[in-house]
Write a protein that holds these residues in place. Structure first.
Motif, PDB file in Angstrom:
ATOM      1  N   SER A 161       0.853  -1.184   0.000  1.00  0.00           N
ATOM      2  CA  SER A 161       0.000   0.000   0.000  1.00  0.00           C
ATOM      3  C   SER A 161       0.889   1.234   0.000  1.00  0.00           C
ATOM      4  O   SER A 161       1.692   1.435   0.920  1.00  0.00           O
ATOM      5  CB  SER A 161      -0.908   0.004   1.237  1.00  0.00           C
ATOM      6  OG  SER A 161      -1.466   1.293   1.442  1.00  0.00           O
ATOM      7  N   SER A 162       0.755   2.062  -1.018  1.00  0.00           N
ATOM      8  CA  SER A 162       1.601   3.257  -1.131  1.00  0.00           C
ATOM      9  C   SER A 162       1.366   4.226   0.015  1.00  0.00           C
ATOM     10  O   SER A 162       2.316   4.791   0.576  1.00  0.00           O
ATOM     11  CB  SER A 162       1.326   3.958  -2.471  1.00  0.00           C
ATOM     12  OG  SER A 162       1.629   3.103  -3.547  1.00  0.00           O
ATOM     13  N   VAL A 163       0.108   4.427   0.378  1.00  0.00           N
ATOM     14  CA  VAL A 163      -0.224   5.346   1.471  1.00  0.00           C
ATOM     15  C   VAL A 163       0.357   4.851   2.788  1.00  0.00           C
ATOM     16  O   VAL A 163       0.964   5.615   3.546  1.00  0.00           O
ATOM     17  CB  VAL A 163      -1.754   5.517   1.595  1.00  0.00           C
ATOM     18  CG1 VAL A 163      -2.111   6.296   2.860  1.00  0.00           C
ATOM     19  CG2 VAL A 163      -2.308   6.230   0.372  1.00  0.00           C
ATOM     20  N   THR A 164       0.206   3.549   3.051  1.00  0.00           N
ATOM     21  CA  THR A 164       0.753   2.973   4.287  1.00  0.00           C
ATOM     22  C   THR A 164       2.271   3.044   4.295  1.00  0.00           C
ATOM     23  O   THR A 164       2.888   3.334   5.331  1.00  0.00           O
ATOM     24  CB  THR A 164       0.302   1.506   4.437  1.00  0.00           C
ATOM     25  OG1 THR A 164      -1.120   1.452   4.482  1.00  0.00           O
ATOM     26  CG2 THR A 164       0.870   0.894   5.711  1.00  0.00           C
ATOM     27  N   ALA A 165       2.884   2.806   3.144  1.00  0.00           N
ATOM     28  CA  ALA A 165       4.346   2.838   3.052  1.00  0.00           C
ATOM     29  C   ALA A 165       4.883   4.229   3.372  1.00  0.00           C
ATOM     30  O   ALA A 165       5.887   4.375   4.078  1.00  0.00           O
ATOM     31  CB  ALA A 165       4.793   2.401   1.661  1.00  0.00           C
ATOM     32  N   ILE A 166       4.222   5.254   2.860  1.00  0.00           N
ATOM     33  CA  ILE A 166       4.649   6.624   3.144  1.00  0.00           C
ATOM     34  C   ILE A 166       4.506   6.925   4.633  1.00  0.00           C
ATOM     35  O   ILE A 166       5.414   7.461   5.271  1.00  0.00           O
ATOM     36  CB  ILE A 166       3.832   7.637   2.317  1.00  0.00           C
ATOM     37  CG1 ILE A 166       4.163   7.501   0.828  1.00  0.00           C
ATOM     38  CG2 ILE A 166       4.112   9.069   2.791  1.00  0.00           C
ATOM     39  CD1 ILE A 166       3.331   8.380  -0.074  1.00  0.00           C
ATOM     40  N   LYS A 167       3.358   6.564   5.187  1.00  0.00           N
ATOM     41  CA  LYS A 167       3.114   6.798   6.615  1.00  0.00           C
ATOM     42  C   LYS A 167       4.172   6.114   7.465  1.00  0.00           C
ATOM     43  O   LYS A 167       4.759   6.723   8.369  1.00  0.00           O
ATOM     44  CB  LYS A 167       1.732   6.278   6.994  1.00  0.00           C
ATOM     45  CG  LYS A 167       1.403   6.417   8.472  1.00  0.00           C
ATOM     46  CD  LYS A 167       0.034   5.836   8.786  1.00  0.00           C
ATOM     47  CE  LYS A 167      -0.261   5.904  10.277  1.00  0.00           C
ATOM     48  NZ  LYS A 167      -1.585   5.307  10.601  1.00  0.00           N
ATOM     49  N   HIS A 168       4.455   4.852   7.165  1.00  0.00           N
ATOM     50  CA  HIS A 168       5.433   4.103   7.966  1.00  0.00           C
ATOM     51  C   HIS A 168       6.857   4.617   7.750  1.00  0.00           C
ATOM     52  O   HIS A 168       7.682   4.569   8.676  1.00  0.00           O
ATOM     53  CB  HIS A 168       5.350   2.621   7.617  1.00  0.00           C
ATOM     54  CG  HIS A 168       4.113   1.963   8.153  1.00  0.00           C
ATOM     55  ND1 HIS A 168       3.746   0.658   7.835  1.00  0.00           N
ATOM     56  CD2 HIS A 168       3.151   2.423   8.987  1.00  0.00           C
ATOM     57  CE1 HIS A 168       2.611   0.353   8.452  1.00  0.00           C
ATOM     58  NE2 HIS A 168       2.235   1.409   9.161  1.00  0.00           N
ATOM     59  N   SER A 169       7.160   5.114   6.560  1.00  0.00           N
ATOM     60  CA  SER A 169       8.504   5.653   6.315  1.00  0.00           C
ATOM     61  C   SER A 169       8.727   6.928   7.118  1.00  0.00           C
ATOM     62  O   SER A 169       9.824   7.183   7.632  1.00  0.00           O
ATOM     63  CB  SER A 169       8.711   5.921   4.822  1.00  0.00           C
ATOM     64  OG  SER A 169       7.965   7.037   4.378  1.00  0.00           O
ATOM     65  N   PHE A 170       7.677   7.745   7.272  1.00  0.00           N
ATOM     66  CA  PHE A 170       7.776   8.950   8.092  1.00  0.00           C
ATOM     67  C   PHE A 170       7.930   8.584   9.567  1.00  0.00           C
ATOM     68  O   PHE A 170       8.682   9.221  10.309  1.00  0.00           O
ATOM     69  CB  PHE A 170       6.551   9.833   7.888  1.00  0.00           C
ATOM     70  CG  PHE A 170       6.638  10.743   6.693  1.00  0.00           C
ATOM     71  CD1 PHE A 170       6.848  10.224   5.420  1.00  0.00           C
ATOM     72  CD2 PHE A 170       6.514  12.109   6.824  1.00  0.00           C
ATOM     73  CE1 PHE A 170       6.939  11.060   4.316  1.00  0.00           C
ATOM     74  CE2 PHE A 170       6.597  12.952   5.732  1.00  0.00           C
ATOM     75  CZ  PHE A 170       6.808  12.428   4.468  1.00  0.00           C
ATOM     76  N   GLN A 171       7.229   7.551   9.979  1.00  0.00           N
ATOM     77  CA  GLN A 171       7.365   7.087  11.362  1.00  0.00           C
ATOM     78  C   GLN A 171       8.772   6.550  11.612  1.00  0.00           C
ATOM     79  O   GLN A 171       9.342   6.752  12.679  1.00  0.00           O
ATOM     80  CB  GLN A 171       6.318   6.016  11.651  1.00  0.00           C
ATOM     81  CG  GLN A 171       4.901   6.552  11.721  1.00  0.00           C
ATOM     82  CD  GLN A 171       3.853   5.469  11.870  1.00  0.00           C
ATOM     83  OE1 GLN A 171       4.111   4.296  11.638  1.00  0.00           O
ATOM     84  NE2 GLN A 171       2.653   5.854  12.274  1.00  0.00           N
ATOM     85  N   ALA A 172       9.334   5.870  10.608  1.00  0.00           N
ATOM     86  CA  ALA A 172      10.706   5.357  10.724  1.00  0.00           C
ATOM     87  C   ALA A 172      11.698   6.511  10.852  1.00  0.00           C
ATOM     88  O   ALA A 172      12.664   6.447  11.627  1.00  0.00           O
ATOM     89  CB  ALA A 172      11.047   4.495   9.510  1.00  0.00           C
ATOM     90  N   ALA A 173      11.463   7.575  10.099  1.00  0.00           N
ATOM     91  CA  ALA A 173      12.323   8.759  10.179  1.00  0.00           C
ATOM     92  C   ALA A 173      12.237   9.395  11.555  1.00  0.00           C
ATOM     93  O   ALA A 173      13.246   9.801  12.144  1.00  0.00           O
ATOM     94  CB  ALA A 173      11.920   9.764   9.097  1.00  0.00           C
ATOM     95  N   SER A 174      11.022   9.469  12.070  1.00  0.00           N
ATOM     96  CA  SER A 174      10.809  10.049  13.396  1.00  0.00           C
ATOM     97  C   SER A 174      11.531   9.227  14.461  1.00  0.00           C
ATOM     98  O   SER A 174      12.205   9.770  15.346  1.00  0.00           O
ATOM     99  CB  SER A 174       9.306  10.093  13.696  1.00  0.00           C
ATOM    100  OG  SER A 174       9.024  10.941  14.776  1.00  0.00           O
ATOM    101  N   GLN A 175      11.418   7.909  14.349  1.00  0.00           N
ATOM    102  CA  GLN A 175      12.051   7.035  15.324  1.00  0.00           C
ATOM    103  C   GLN A 175      13.574   7.113  15.237  1.00  0.00           C
ATOM    104  O   GLN A 175      14.269   7.052  16.253  1.00  0.00           O
ATOM    105  CB  GLN A 175      11.599   5.582  15.116  1.00  0.00           C
ATOM    106  CG  GLN A 175      12.083   4.618  16.181  1.00  0.00           C
ATOM    107  CD  GLN A 175      11.640   5.037  17.571  1.00  0.00           C
ATOM    108  OE1 GLN A 175      10.453   5.267  17.823  1.00  0.00           O
ATOM    109  NE2 GLN A 175      12.589   5.145  18.496  1.00  0.00           N
ATOM    110  N   ALA A 176      14.101   7.261  14.041  1.00  0.00           N
ATOM    111  CA  ALA A 176      15.551   7.366  13.858  1.00  0.00           C
ATOM    112  C   ALA A 176      16.097   8.598  14.581  1.00  0.00           C
ATOM    113  O   ALA A 176      17.152   8.542  15.218  1.00  0.00           O
ATOM    114  CB  ALA A 176      15.887   7.435  12.372  1.00  0.00           C
TER     115      ALA A 176
END
Length: 238
Positions: free
Chosen positions: A78-93
């Motif tokens: 899911s493109s929308v989910t992938a974007i959301k999770h990538s932003f969360q990954a950035a935040s966590q990093a």
């Protein structure tokens, strides 16, 4: 800054140009950007770090986390989910990096992303970077502008203002306050669409008309150079 031009004959073909330059007010560039491709498609992403010194580390952390997330995707997704999770990954990093580094406490970053895959074109944004679309000579904004800092114009006390300026309060920033990006997934691509993704300095200093005129001849590199010169001449902060 990333600009893309699309041509639909016989299939979508994407061309991009980019420019990366530090602000005249800073010793180092606190922005970071990347263009990456893989089985997941292609991503164009830009980040600007917020804080005091060392913000370039934060913006690079955000970009690398986004890239790493997409590289781990396999098969359909899911493109929308992938974007959301990538932003969360950035935040966590960012949170992980600053956890044992007191100096970087409460540092954050704005983040804007364009994803192109077999399902179409998708856009994600948090903070005061922005994505715009130049179509048939007219510039329209794809994502909203969200001020990453608390509005300081309401502060009258100079002492308080100085204190907040040294320790900014973020309202929209990866790694501090927001992990829910604005996601746009309903834009149909047309022939010769041109997308501009940039930090706020461009959109705050360069007028809509100037940007429209810069790309009249559809030469990405020349158009980009025109926009860059205008932003620099107007003393853009980033």
């Amino acid at each position: 800054m990333v600009i893309m031009n699309t041509d639909t004959e016989p299939i979508y073909k994407f061309e991009h140009a980019s420019f990366f330059q530090k602000s005249i007010y800073r010793d180092v560039n606190h922005d970071f950007y990347g263009v990456y491709s893989g089985d997941y498609g292609k991503i164009y992403v830009i980040s600007k770090g917020f804080g005091r010194e060392g913000t370039e580390i934060i913006s690079e952390l955000a970009i690398n986390a986004v890239k790493s997330h997409f590289e781990k995707l396999s098969g359909s997704y899911s493109s929308v989910t992938a974007i959301k999770h990538s932003f969360q990954a950035a935040s966590q990093a960012i949170l992980t990096y600053s956890a044992d580094r007191t100096f970087f406490k409460n540092y954050g970053a704005c983040l804007s992303l364009i994803l192109i895959n077999h399902d179409g074109m998708f856009f994600g944004n948090v903070g005061d970077c922005k994505i715009a679309l130049l179509r048939k000579g007219k510039l329209e904004y794809v994502t909203k502008y969200n001020n990453a800092y608390k509005d300081l114009s309401i502060v009258d006390n100079n002492e308080v203002l100085a204190k907040i300026s040294k320790n900014p309060v973020f309202t929209e920033a990866i790694g501090v306050t927001c992990e829910r990006p604005e996601i746009i997934a309903d834009i149909e691509i047309e022939k010769n669409d041109c997308f501009l993704i940039a930090t706020k300095g461009v959109f705050q200093r360069v007028t809509r008309l100037e940007i429209q005129n810069a790309f009249t001849m559809w030469d990405l590199s020349e158009g980009l150079e025109t926009v860059r010169e205008s932003a620099q001449n107007k003393k853009s902060y980033d």
